[in-house]
Structure formats: C-alpha cells, structure tokens
Scaffold this active site. Structure first.
Site, PDB file in Angstrom:
ATOM      1  CB  CYS A  88      -0.919  -0.057   1.223  1.00  0.00           C
ATOM      2  SG  CYS A  88      -0.277   0.075   2.725  1.00  0.00           S
TER       3      CYS A  88
ATOM      4  CB  CYS B 105       0.132   3.218   4.643  1.00  0.00           C
ATOM      5  SG  CYS B 105      -1.610   3.435   4.411  1.00  0.00           S
TER       6      CYS B 105
ATOM      7  CB  CYS C 223      -4.940   1.182   5.014  1.00  0.00           C
ATOM      8  SG  CYS C 223      -3.517   0.120   4.156  1.00  0.00           S
TER       9      CYS C 223
ATOM     10  CB  CYS D 201      -0.679 -33.168  19.012  1.00  0.00           C
ATOM     11  SG  CYS D 201      -0.914 -34.167  20.650  1.00  0.00           S
TER      12      CYS D 201
ATOM     13  CB  CYS E 111       1.205 -36.763  18.975  1.00  0.00           C
ATOM     14  SG  CYS E 111       2.425 -35.581  19.168  1.00  0.00           S
TER      15      CYS E 111
ATOM     16  CG  HIS F 161     -13.941 -40.190  19.042  1.00  0.00           C
ATOM     17  ND1 HIS F 161     -14.942 -40.701  18.191  1.00  0.00           N
ATOM     18  CD2 HIS F 161     -13.520 -38.875  18.986  1.00  0.00           C
ATOM     19  CE1 HIS F 161     -15.037 -39.558  17.447  1.00  0.00           C
ATOM     20  NE2 HIS F 161     -14.297 -38.493  17.989  1.00  0.00           N
TER      21      HIS F 161
ATOM     22  CB  CYS G   3     -11.965 -11.378  27.785  1.00  0.00           C
ATOM     23  SG  CYS G   3     -11.737 -10.678  26.267  1.00  0.00           S
TER      24      CYS G   3
END
Length: 455
Positions: free
Chosen positions: A72, A74, A102, A157, A175, A194, A243
């Site tokens: 850019c 800038c 920008c 992992c 892993c 699972h 937060c």
C-alpha cells in the site's frame, strides 16, 4: 555554537546545515541535519527532507527514516514501524501482521494464496532490517505454522505443541512427539469411547456419561468445554476473567463467546463506514451477554419474568434465605505457575443461591440467550434510539400531536420487526418462547444446577 564544518561538509552545504540546526522550533539531530544538507541543493529542499510527519506519532522525521509499506502507499516512521510489527508479531496471529494505518492486505479473506505468500515474502525482506533478531525469528516461525495450517490434512496435537499431517480417512491421529492421540475431525484428545462412532455421537456420550462431566457440569461448561469455534468446531478453554473475545487456537478465527459473531478489525468489517474507527469489534445482537452484563440483576430477572421463564435465585417473601458463602464456579486464573483451574471464591449472596454476582448474571444471561429473549421489551426510549443508530436503521419521527408513549411503542415495534436478534432468524413471539423453553431450560439448568444451594 558551531564554528567549523562538521561531518566534512563543503562550505555551501555547511551553511545549510547551520540554518537547519538553528531553527528554534525544530530539534533536528546533528546527524539528521548533516544528511539533509548533504542530500539537498538548498535550504528549502533540505527542510522538506527533514519535515516528514509520521501519521502515527505525529513527529517530524527525515526522509530516510520514513518507511513505505510494500502493498500500500502508507508510510510512517522507523520507530513506529518497529513498535507496531514487534507488538503484533509477539501478541497476535500472523493474519494481523498488516499495515497499521489501512489494515491492508486482508489476510483473513479467502483469496489467492500466492498473493498472500508474496506479501509475506516482501514483508519478511523489509522487517528483517528493523526488528530484533528474536522477533524476526518468531515471525518466520508463525509464517511456517500458517503454511502448514493451510494444508487440509494438517492438525495440531491436542496434548502438546506438535503438528503433523494425517490421512483424513482415519479419525485417530497419533502424535510421534508425546505419544498421545487426537481426533482428526473434532480436534479433541482421543478416548477409547470415540472408537467406531462419529464425533457428534462421542460428544453426546461424553456429556451424558463421562464421570468428569457428571461431577461438575457447570465447571466444565464455564472453563473447559463451554466455547466451540463457529468456524472449525474446535472446543477450547473459556474463562479468563469474563472477556468475550476469543481466538480459536486451530483456525485463528476471532469471535464473541456470547453470540458467536465474528470480531473484525476496522474497515475489514465492511458493515458501515463507521467501522473503520472502531478497532477490533463485533456486531453483537442485543441479547448477547456483551450488553446484558451491564444490566443490573433485577432488570435481567424482570426480562425473564416477562417471558415466563423460570430461574433460580429469585427472592420471595417469607422464603428462608441461606447464609452467604463463596462462589464455587471454576475459573482459569493466572498464577506464577501458569494457568490453573480454581474456584471463583467471590462472595455468593444468599439471594443468588450459591453464585457470586458475576456468575449469577452469566446464568441469567445464558437463559436469555438460549431462549432468544428480546431485551427490547424493557428498553427505554434512549436505548431504542441507540439500537436503531447502531444498526443504521431509519429512525421514525415524532409526529406533531403524537404522544411520547405511542412514539416509544412505535420504536419498539420497528426494532422487533427490522432488527432481528439472531442472524437469519425472525424474532420469536413470547408464546413461542414459552412453548419451546422446556428443553432449553433443562439444558441450561444441567450446567448450573451443581452450584445452586439446595432449598
């Protein structure tokens, strides 16, 4: 006062130099003034050489200390260039390593990966001359991670910081670094239950049967498994002080933990012209906890009562109140040993039935959000005008002879009709909320029940 020519300047350049350093309102260093005198044909051009204002710090610096970005037009000073990219590289993801003025290029937008890599290659050449070696090394490390993460078969992992390529046809990913396994699809630590079932089936089984969840569902909801990335589905840690801004560790998607709306930086949002001045923001719907956390508890309870949604902790005359205790909700807290999971420990007033004020608000906000309750029902005139302005909706005018009460109701109806609280969904009526509330009430209650004291 200088009486001899420094820096081996010829006489005609020396007089330019002397004029520059004697300007009272400017404080050029001797080296800068000498460079300007040496590079210019007269005093005016030398002054222009030294009079480039940095748009970030507003300081006057010489031409050779102004840096122009690669993608850019800038430009800003060397000091601000180093400060910006050092901070972003250390504290944010690689997708934020863009122009501070920008915010270009938009590295989060789907597009030509070759263009993105060309930008990073040019930027790498530029920043290596200005940043400390360890910061530049971190940049290259994050760039390598991004390249890997763009590969469809790459996964991190879930048990350590190792990443690997894996055949997507097999869910279990082993892993080689830590010896533990991760699910390739849902990116969670692998468990034997699972095996042979889908990720959704495993998730349902775990919520219903896993002893860790059964022992303390609310704690898990608030701390470890309450937030799911809306982009890739990855579940990750939540509570670090309230937060609502989350960044997915897998895909770097930024979103609100209260409503799942994406966080955008300035003009990258594209919603309105005003967004360019907002910094990092999300367009939260009005029933997001982002806004509800500023309400007082009585008002939150009033909204639930209005929609006939039951909740725990309401104060009734003649009821026997429990003594105040300490909130038992688990949170992640920063310690000298890193993040540890500890009880909240704040005072839990008797009328909030075992929760502190912060977590009782969160409980009420969760009910409001789960039931798609519209808080506009309790909005004041000023709040409704603000809501209309926030979403760039046309504000009705108060007709001559009209009453204030009718005008307020006109605002309320316009908001309900035109500004929906859930993207892509119409605002449900109160009767619909009540009819569909039993399932949602049960789901929320299953999370919060262990933390309310028994009556």
């Amino acid at each position: 006062m200088l009486t001899s020519s420094p820096f081996k300047l010829p006489d005609e350049k020396y007089w330019i130099f002397r004029l520059l350093i004697n300007i009272e309102e400017r404080h050029f260093s001797l080296e800068e003034a000498a460079e300007a005198a040496r590079s210019s044909i007269d005093f005016d051009s030398a002054l222009r050489y030294l009079s480039h204002e940095c748009p970030i710090c507003n300081e006057q610096v010489s031409f050779n200390k102004i840096i122009t970005m690669t993608h850019c037009s800038c430009a800003f000073c060397e000091k601000c260039f180093k400060a910006h990219f050092t901070t972003v590289i250390k504290e944010k993801s690689i997708s934020h390593v863009v122009c501070p003025l920008c915010n270009n290029p938009d590295l989060k937008k789907d597009g030509n990966k070759e263009d993105v890599m060309e930008y990073f290659n040019l930027l790498d050449t530029q920043i290596r001359h200005y940043l400390d070696p360890e910061v530049h090394e971190l940049f290259q490390s994050k760039l390598r991670d991004k390249t890997l993460m763009d590969m469809p078969n790459f996964r991190w992992c879930a048990n350590c910081s190792f990443g690997l390529l894996h055949e997507a046809s097999r869910l279990r990913m082993d892993c080689p670094s830590c010896g533990k396994s991760t699910c390739f699809q849902c990116r969670t630590p692998w468990e034997k239950q699972h095996e042979g079932i889908s990720c959704e089936q495993f998730k349902t089984w775990k919520l219903q049967n896993h002893p860790e969840y059964q022992a303390n569902r609310l704690a898990r909801y608030l701390s470890m498994h309450g937030i799911e990335c809306p982009s890739c589905g990855f579940q990750f840690d939540l509570s670090k002080g309230g937060c609502l801004h989350f960044i997915c560790s897998q895909c770097q998607h930024e979103f609100c933990g209260g409503c799942k709306r994406p966080f955008k930086m300035d003009s990258a949002c594209g919603f309105s012209r005003e967004c360019h001045a907002k910094g990092l923001h999300a367009h939260h719907p009005r029933n997001c906890f982002y806004y509800l956390r500023d309400w007082d508890i009585k008002r939150l309870q009033q909204l639930l009562n209005h929609n006939r949604i039951p909740y725990r902790g309401s104060v009734r005359e003649g009821s026997q109140m429990h003594a105040e205790g300490l909130c038992r909700v688990l949170e992640y807290k920063e310690t000298i040993h890193g993040l540890t999971e500890e009880q909240c420990g704040q005072i839990a007033p008797a009328e909030y039935d075992g929760l502190c004020i912060k977590h009782y608000k969160e409980y009420l906000g969760e009910l409001i959000n789960k039931h798609a309750v519209d808080p506009v029902l309790l909005y004041s005139k000023e709040e409704m005008l603000s809501e209309l302005q926030r979403w760039r909706a046309t504000i009705p005018v108060l007709l001559q002879g009209g009453t204030e009460e009718n005008y307020v109701e006109k605002l309320r109806k316009k908001i309900i009709a035109e500004i929906r609280i859930n993207s892509g969904q119409a605002v449900p009526s109160s009767s619909e909320l009540y009819v569909t509330s039993s399932t949602e009430q049960s789901a929320v209650w299953s999370h919060w029940q262990p933390f309310f004291t028994s009556s």
